[in-house]
Design a protein around this motif. Structure first.
Motif, PDB file in Angstrom:
ATOM      1  N   PRO A   2     -59.479 -18.744 -54.539  1.00 60.58           N
ATOM      2  CA  PRO A   2     -58.946 -17.379 -54.445  1.00 60.58           C
ATOM      3  C   PRO A   2     -58.522 -16.845 -55.815  1.00 60.58           C
ATOM      4  O   PRO A   2     -58.249 -17.619 -56.726  1.00 60.58           O
ATOM      5  CB  PRO A   2     -57.737 -17.520 -53.515  1.00 60.58           C
ATOM      6  CG  PRO A   2     -57.377 -18.960 -53.549  1.00 60.58           C
ATOM      7  CD  PRO A   2     -58.621 -19.723 -53.875  1.00 60.58           C
ATOM      8  N   SER A   3     -58.487 -15.514 -55.927  1.00 64.76           N
ATOM      9  CA  SER A   3     -58.099 -14.881 -57.193  1.00 64.76           C
ATOM     10  C   SER A   3     -57.101 -13.770 -56.923  1.00 64.76           C
ATOM     11  O   SER A   3     -57.026 -13.237 -55.810  1.00 64.76           O
ATOM     12  CB  SER A   3     -59.320 -14.270 -57.883  1.00 64.76           C
ATOM     13  OG  SER A   3     -60.237 -15.267 -58.241  1.00 64.76           O
ATOM     14  N   ARG A  33     -54.687 -11.198 -52.474  1.00 63.72           N
ATOM     15  CA  ARG A  33     -55.591 -12.302 -52.809  1.00 63.72           C
ATOM     16  C   ARG A  33     -57.025 -11.954 -52.422  1.00 63.72           C
ATOM     17  O   ARG A  33     -57.268 -11.410 -51.346  1.00 63.72           O
ATOM     18  CB  ARG A  33     -55.166 -13.581 -52.068  1.00 63.72           C
ATOM     19  CG  ARG A  33     -53.789 -14.049 -52.504  1.00 63.72           C
ATOM     20  CD  ARG A  33     -53.277 -15.129 -51.592  1.00 63.72           C
ATOM     21  NE  ARG A  33     -51.832 -15.282 -51.775  1.00 63.72           N
ATOM     22  CZ  ARG A  33     -51.053 -16.048 -51.028  1.00 63.72           C
ATOM     23  NH1 ARG A  33     -51.574 -16.725 -50.010  1.00 63.72           N
ATOM     24  NH2 ARG A  33     -49.763 -16.126 -51.261  1.00 63.72           N
ATOM     25  N   ALA A  34     -57.928 -12.281 -53.335  1.00 68.19           N
ATOM     26  CA  ALA A  34     -59.361 -12.096 -53.040  1.00 68.19           C
ATOM     27  C   ALA A  34     -59.964 -13.466 -52.803  1.00 68.19           C
ATOM     28  O   ALA A  34     -59.825 -14.359 -53.630  1.00 68.19           O
ATOM     29  CB  ALA A  34     -60.034 -11.395 -54.208  1.00 68.19           C
ATOM     30  N   GLU A  35     -60.644 -13.593 -51.681  1.00 67.58           N
ATOM     31  CA  GLU A  35     -61.266 -14.892 -51.365  1.00 67.58           C
ATOM     32  C   GLU A  35     -62.734 -14.917 -51.795  1.00 67.58           C
ATOM     33  O   GLU A  35     -63.298 -15.989 -51.960  1.00 67.58           O
ATOM     34  CB  GLU A  35     -61.180 -15.164 -49.853  1.00 67.58           C
ATOM     35  CG  GLU A  35     -59.761 -15.224 -49.301  1.00 67.58           C
ATOM     36  CD  GLU A  35     -58.999 -16.472 -49.751  1.00 67.58           C
ATOM     37  OE1 GLU A  35     -59.634 -17.460 -50.174  1.00 67.58           O
ATOM     38  OE2 GLU A  35     -57.745 -16.439 -49.683  1.00 67.58           O
ATOM     39  N   THR A  36     -63.333 -13.750 -51.945  1.00 65.40           N
ATOM     40  CA  THR A  36     -64.760 -13.684 -52.290  1.00 65.40           C
ATOM     41  C   THR A  36     -64.945 -12.770 -53.506  1.00 65.40           C
ATOM     42  O   THR A  36     -64.036 -12.013 -53.867  1.00 65.40           O
ATOM     43  CB  THR A  36     -65.587 -13.094 -51.134  1.00 65.40           C
ATOM     44  OG1 THR A  36     -65.174 -11.715 -50.964  1.00 65.40           O
ATOM     45  CG2 THR A  36     -65.351 -13.848 -49.837  1.00 65.40           C
ATOM     46  N   GLU A  39     -64.480  -9.168 -52.501  1.00 62.29           N
ATOM     47  CA  GLU A  39     -63.054  -8.791 -52.368  1.00 62.29           C
ATOM     48  C   GLU A  39     -62.414  -8.605 -53.738  1.00 62.29           C
ATOM     49  O   GLU A  39     -61.598  -7.706 -53.953  1.00 62.29           O
ATOM     50  CB  GLU A  39     -62.299  -9.880 -51.593  1.00 62.29           C
ATOM     51  CG  GLU A  39     -62.602  -9.864 -50.101  1.00 62.29           C
ATOM     52  CD  GLU A  39     -61.894 -10.986 -49.328  1.00 62.29           C
ATOM     53  OE1 GLU A  39     -62.185 -11.142 -48.147  1.00 62.29           O
ATOM     54  OE2 GLU A  39     -61.060 -11.689 -49.947  1.00 62.29           O
ATOM     55  N   GLU A  65     -54.416 -21.194 -56.940  1.00 60.01           N
ATOM     56  CA  GLU A  65     -54.547 -22.177 -55.854  1.00 60.01           C
ATOM     57  C   GLU A  65     -53.400 -21.965 -54.889  1.00 60.01           C
ATOM     58  O   GLU A  65     -52.278 -21.652 -55.315  1.00 60.01           O
ATOM     59  CB  GLU A  65     -54.481 -23.605 -56.420  1.00 60.01           C
ATOM     60  CG  GLU A  65     -55.839 -24.145 -56.856  1.00 60.01           C
ATOM     61  CD  GLU A  65     -55.725 -25.537 -57.457  1.00 60.01           C
ATOM     62  OE1 GLU A  65     -56.663 -25.902 -58.169  1.00 60.01           O
ATOM     63  OE2 GLU A  65     -54.698 -26.219 -57.238  1.00 60.01           O
TER      64      GLU A  65
END
Lengths: 98, 551
Positions: A2-3, A33-36, A39, A65
C-alpha cells in the motif's frame, strides 16, 4: 504494497498526508491508502490539485506497511522521522530505534 | 562591534519589505513554487524534512546580548523555543512558518541582523576566530577584515551568481581556530617581510564529496589590497568554474583541475590589470570600520585571583571545567569562557530560548556585552574577569551549561542529519548522543585529552567529518544507515583530510568502534602525543587490527 501521498503544507511547511475526501492530515494513521496503481493515481491527481490550490508543496507517493496491530509503518528511516514530527531538544525524545 | 548606518538599515528594511511582498505573492498564487524557491533561498529560507528552516547570518560569529535575546524571542514566538548553532557560526530555526517569515525578518532587522546570502551561489557569511580581540596569540583583529568582506560581498553585482556557493574564513592569530584551510578562500593574517601585517591567502579548500586542503596562492598580500585580490580570485573562478555539473562547480575543483600554479597565474594577471584603487578600501574608510572593533575597556585586574585558585583546589568539577573551558586572555586578569552546548544527552549546538536569554544576561553581567559563536557549535564569552569566573561557572551549572568538555571527545561537531535535513542520508544527532553517553565520564575524557570528533549525516559534510581526528560519515546502504569512519583529519595549521579506516558500522556499533579507536590511540601514544601525532607515527595498522582484526 500500500501507498500514501505525502507533502509539506505551504503556509507552515509541516509534513502532511493526503486523507480521504481531499483533506490533508498531519497523522499518517489517517492518510488515505492506495492498494493499487490506479488508486494511487487517483490520490496523486487529488494531490496535484492541492498543489495548484497552494495547500501543499513537494508532493510524492510513499510505500507503507500495515502492521498486525493495524498501525502504519512508513518503512524508511526518513519517513519514520517525518511522520514523528519530533524535535530533538528534550533529552529523552527519540522513539525511532537506532 | 559594527553598527548599521542609515544605508544599512534602509537596505535591510527594503529587503524585508521585498520578501514580505514575495511571500504574499506566493500565498496568493501569483508566484509558483518554482518561481518562489530561489527567492526564499536568497533569504535563507529552506524547506526541510519537517518544516521550513530559516538560516540567520551571525557575521563572524559575533552577537550582542540584545541580538541574542532577540533570537531567543524569535525561537519562543515563532519556532519551538530553540535554535541550532551551526559550523558556519550561524543560527538555524527548524520550525518557522512561511507566513511568519516576514515578521521574523523584521524582528531581525530591528537588531541589525538578516538572512541575506545564507544560501545561494554567492559569498556566504564570513567566518572567523571566536576569540578575536581576546586571544593572547593574536596578531591582528580579523573581524575588521570580515566586516569589510561582508560589506563588499553583499549583493556584489558581479559575484551574486557564482558557479556555486563561496565561503571565506579569516584568522588573525598564531593558531588557526577558523579552519581556514577548508574554505574556498582562507585568509591568515601574518607578519610580512618588513614587519607589517598582511595575508597569507589560501584557495581551493573545502569539504563535501571532494575534500581538499586549501593551497597557498599568495604567501604575503599587503592587507590594503585584500578586496582587489579576492575580487580577482572570484573573477577567475566566475569565468572558469564549471556550471554544467553541481558536483564539480566549487572553486576547489577548478583550482585542482587547473593546478595551483596556473590558477595563480590567471589571478595575478587579472589582479595586475585591475585598477586596485577603484576596489581597495580607502584608508579613512578602513579606519572607520576598524573603529567599530575597538576592544572593550577592561578595568585592571590582578593577574591571579586567590579565590579562584582556592576553588580549583577544593572543587574538582569546577577545576575540570576551568581547565578545559577557560582560555587565556591577552589582558592579565581576564579569560575567555566557553559555554558548552555539548551536555551529554543534548543535541550538539542546540540552545533553547531560555539558554540564549541566560547567556545574554551573563554577557551583560560578566562579559562586556559580547558573545561569540564558535564553529565548533559552542558559545564564548570572550572577555571575562578571572575574579568573576567562579560566579559564571555557578550560574552556568545551574542552567546545565557548565559541561567542561571544550575540545575533548564530548565536544563533538554534529550536523542536523536526517532528523532535520532534506539532503541527509543518515542520522547524526542520536549517534552523537550515544557516543557522548559512552564517554560521559569526565575523567576518561581528561585521560584521552584533546581530540576532535566530527560527524556528518551525508557527504555534504556540514559536520566537517573530513577534518575530524575521528570523522564519522552517515551513508544509506540499501535502506540501512551505515557509518564510515575516517581517521587523521585536522582543521588546524596541520590541516589534513581523514582517511577511511575500513568498512562502515551499523548505527548501534558506532559508539563501540569509537571506543576501540580511542583505546588504540591511548595504548599506542607516547608521552605528549595527541591523536594526530600518534596516528601519523603508527599509521592505520593498529587501528584496523583493533577494529576489524577478528573479521
Amino acid at each position: 504494497m500500500p501507498s500514501v501521498v505525502t507533502a509539506n503544507r505551504l503556509n507552515d511547511g509541516i509534513v502532511v498526508y493526503l486523507a480521504p475526501k481531499g483533506a490533508w492530515t498531519e497523522s499518517i494513521a489517517d492518510a488515505a491508502r492506495a492498494e493499487t496503481d490506479d488508486e494511487l493515481k487517483v490520490l496523486e491527481s487529488a494531490a496535484e490539485i492541492a498543489v495548484q490550490d497552494r495547500i501543499v508543496v513537494g508532493v510524492y507517493p510513499m510505500p507503507i506497511e500495515i502492521k498486525e496491530d493495524g498501525t502504519v509503518d512508513p518503512i524508511s528511516v526518513r519517513e519514520r522521522i517525518r511522520a514523528s514530527h519530533r524535535t530533538t531538544l528534550t533529552e529523552d525524545w527519540y522513539d525511532v530505534p537506532l | 562591534m559594527y553598527r548599521y548606518d542609515e544605508f544599512d538599515h534602509a537596505f535591510v528594511n527594503e529587503r524585508v519589505a521585498e520578501f514580505r511582498d514575495q511571500v504574499a505573492r506566493r500565498l496568493s498564487g501569483e508566484l509558483t513554487e518554482e518561481q518562489f524557491r530561489p527567492l526564499r533561498l536568497r533569504n535563507g529560507l529552506y524547506l526541510q524534512l519537517h518544516a521550513y528552516m530559516l538560516r540567520i547570518a551571525i557575521p563572524y560569529g559575533q552577537l550582542s546580548p540584545r541580538q541574542l535575546r532577540q533570537l531567543a524571542m524569535i525561537g519562543r514566538r515563532w519556532d519551538r523555543g530553540y535554535g541550532h548553532f551551526t559550523t558556519r557560526q550561524n543560527l538555524q530555526f527548524n520550525w518557522i512558518k512561511l507566513v511568519d517569515v516576514p515578521d521574523v525578518l523584521a524582528a531581525l532587522a530591528e537588531v541589525e541582523m538578516h538572512c541575506i546570502q545564507t544560501s545561494g551561489n554567492c559569498v556566504r557569511n564570513v567566518t572567523s576566530d571566536p576569540y578575536a580581540a581576546a586571544a593572547n596569540d593574536e596578531l591582528e583583529d580579523p573581524r575588521v577584515w570580515c566586516e569589510i568582506l561582508r560589506q563588499w560581498s553583499t549583493l556584489h553585482p558581479e559575484f551574486n551568481w557564482l558557479p556555486r556557493k563561496f565561503k571565506i574564513a579569516v584568522s588573525g592569530a598564531a593558531e588557526d581556530r577558523a579552519a581556514t584551510a577548508f574554505h574556498d578562500i582562507g585568509l591568515r593574517l601574518v607578519r610580512g617581510p618588513n614587519g607589517e601585517n598582511g595575508f597569507r591567502v589560501l584557495v581551493g579548500g573545502g569539504m563535501g564529496r571532494t575534500p581538499y586542503v586549501g593551497q597557498v596562492i599568495r604567501e604575503f598580500l599587503p592587507k590594503e589590497h585584500l578586496l582587489s585580490y579576492v575580487d580577482s580570485i572570484l573573477r577567475v573562478y566566475n569565468l572558469h568554474g564549471r556550471r554544467d555539473n553541481i558536483y564539480k562547480a566549487r572553486i576547489k575543483i577548478l583550482v585542482n583541475a587547473m593546478g595551483i600554479d596556473k590558477f595563480r597565474e590567471e589571478v595575478e594577471a587579472d589582479w595586475n590589470a585591475t585598477n586596485k584603487a577603484a576596489i581597495d578600501l580607502p584608508e579613512d574608510e578602513l579606519r572607520r570600520i576598524a573603529s567599530y572593533f575597538a576592544p572593550p575597556e577592561l578595568p585592571e585586574q590582578a593577574p591571579r585571583d586567590e579565590a579562584l585558585a582556592a576553588r580549583r583546589e577544593s572543587d574538582p568539577r569546577f577545576a575540570n571545567w576551568y581547565r578545559n573551558n577557560v582560555l587565556p586572555h591577552r589582558v592579565p586578569g581576564y579569560a575567555s569562557v566557553v559555554v558548552s552546548l555539548k551536555e551529554p544527552g543534548r543535541t550538539p549546538g542546540d540552545a533553547s530560548s531560555d539558554a540564549m536569554d541566560f547567556v545574554a544576561d551573563l554577557a551583560e553581567r560578566f562579559g562586556h556585552n559580547e558573545v561569540r559563536v564558535n564553529y565548533t557549535q559552542n558559545l564564548v564569552l570572550p572577555h571575562a574577569a578571572l575574579a568573576d569566573v567562579p560566579a559564571i561557572y555557578d550560574a552556568l551549572a545551574g542552567a546545565g551549561l557548565a559541561t567542561g568538555n571544550n575540545e575533548l571527545l564530548g565536544d563533538m561537531i554534529c550536523c542536523p542529519g536526517l532528523d532535520y535535513c532534506n539532503l541527509a542520508n543518515a542520522r547524526s544527532i542520536p549517534i552523537a548522543k550515544e557516543i557522548a553517553k559512552k564517554f560521559e565520564d569526565p575523567e576518561r575524557q581528561t585521560e584521552i585529552g584533546k581530540i576532535r570528533v566530527n560527524m556528518s549525516g551525508c557527504i555534504n559534510a556540514c559536520g566537517h567529518h573530513h577534518s575530524g581526528n575521528i570523522g564519522i560519515l552517515g551513508v544509506d546502504k540499501k535502506g540501512t544507515e551505515l557509518y564510515q569512519i575516517t581517521l587523521g583529519g585536522s582543521p588546524k595549521d596541520d590541516a589534513s583530510v581523514g582517511k577511511i579506516i575500513g568498512p562502515g558500522f551499523r548505527a548501534e556499533n558506532v559508539p563501540e568502534a569509537i571506543d576501540t579507536i580511542v583505546d588504540t590511540y591511548v595504548e599506542n601514544r607516547r608521552e605528549g602525543e595527541n591523536f594526530l601525532d600518534t596516528w601519523r607515527r603508527v599509521g592505520p595498522a593498529p587501528f584496523k587490527e583493533a577494529l576489524y582484526g577478528a573479521r
